[in-house]
Scaffold this motif. Structure first.
Motif, PDB file in Angstrom:
ATOM      1  N   LYS A 141       0.835  -1.247   0.006  1.00 60.35           N
ATOM      2  CA  LYS A 141      -0.158   0.000   0.047  1.00 60.35           C
ATOM      3  C   LYS A 141       0.972   1.250  -0.237  1.00 60.35           C
ATOM      4  CE  LYS A 141      -0.903   0.202   5.015  1.00 60.35           C
ATOM      5  NZ  LYS A 141      -0.777   1.607   5.341  1.00 60.35           N
ATOM      6  N   GLU A 183      -1.110   4.659   0.338  1.00 57.59           N
ATOM      7  CA  GLU A 183      -2.262   5.272   0.534  1.00 57.59           C
ATOM      8  C   GLU A 183      -1.669   6.622   1.091  1.00 57.59           C
ATOM      9  OE1 GLU A 183      -5.245   3.401   3.190  1.00 57.59           O
ATOM     10  OE2 GLU A 183      -5.780   5.649   3.646  1.00 57.59           O
ATOM     11  N   TYR A 200      -1.904  -1.304  -6.144  1.00 57.39           N
ATOM     12  CA  TYR A 200      -2.352  -1.647  -4.716  1.00 57.39           C
ATOM     13  C   TYR A 200      -3.737  -1.123  -4.506  1.00 57.39           C
ATOM     14  CZ  TYR A 200       1.854  -4.045  -4.305  1.00 57.39           C
ATOM     15  OH  TYR A 200       2.907  -5.323  -4.315  1.00 57.39           O
ATOM     16  N   SER A 201      -3.790   0.168  -4.879  1.00 57.79           N
ATOM     17  CA  SER A 201      -5.213   0.952  -4.300  1.00 57.79           C
ATOM     18  C   SER A 201      -6.354   0.156  -5.107  1.00 57.79           C
ATOM     19  CB  SER A 201      -4.938   2.109  -4.800  1.00 57.79           C
ATOM     20  OG  SER A 201      -5.061   2.613  -6.080  1.00 57.79           O
ATOM     21  N   ASP A 222       2.793   5.655   5.133  1.00 60.91           N
ATOM     22  CA  ASP A 222       3.298   4.752   3.772  1.00 60.91           C
ATOM     23  C   ASP A 222       4.522   5.512   3.420  1.00 60.91           C
ATOM     24  OD1 ASP A 222       1.175   3.292   4.415  1.00 60.91           O
ATOM     25  OD2 ASP A 222      -0.060   4.057   2.865  1.00 60.91           O
TER      26      ASP A 222
END
Lengths: 89, 89
Positions: free
Chosen positions: A33, A35, A85-86, B36
């Protein structure tokens, strides 16, 4: 200071700002991720780095040229990983 | 291509790769997290940008110099925000 020493600063800067994106790519691939990583930052940075490549070519600066080509590749991989991944969530 | 056009590439690249970090800083301040975002990437990038400032000074390149000073400031704020918000959890 002679040109060899000046080039050293350029290459050292180039190695650091280029290699810097490797931990981000590894982290993104490990955690699956990104994000918190800004999509707009990645897009603007990739566009900017492309113009640095043009500038480096025009002023014949090897450190700018080499560093930005590798930086471009690494950031493209970070962008692709982030988008990939999103979409999986 | 004359030097004015060459400088244009440099300044356009500089504006993009510098302004690119503004969305990341805004995102971090808004979401109050940058989990992240790789800490090692930020540290290596900040060190590298400092050496680009030295290189830009030595080769008398205004685009490299100005861009990297602003990039340094923005990334220091991103680093401080990341550390600050990670400690609040």
């Amino acid at each position: 200071m002679n040109s060899v020493n000046i080039e050293f600063f350029g290459y050292f800067a180039a190695i650091l700002t280029t290699a810097a994106f490797l931990p981000q790519l590894i982290k993104t691939l490990k955690t699956k991720k990104a994000e918190d990583v800004s999509l707009l930052t990645l897009i603007m940075f990739i566009c900017g780095v492309s113009f640095w490549i043009l500038y480096g070519f025009k002023i014949s600066s090897s450190p700018i040229l080499i560093a930005n080509i590798i930086t471009l590749i690494l950031n493209l991989f970070i962008l692709i990983s982030k988008v990939f991944y999103s979409k999986k969530i």
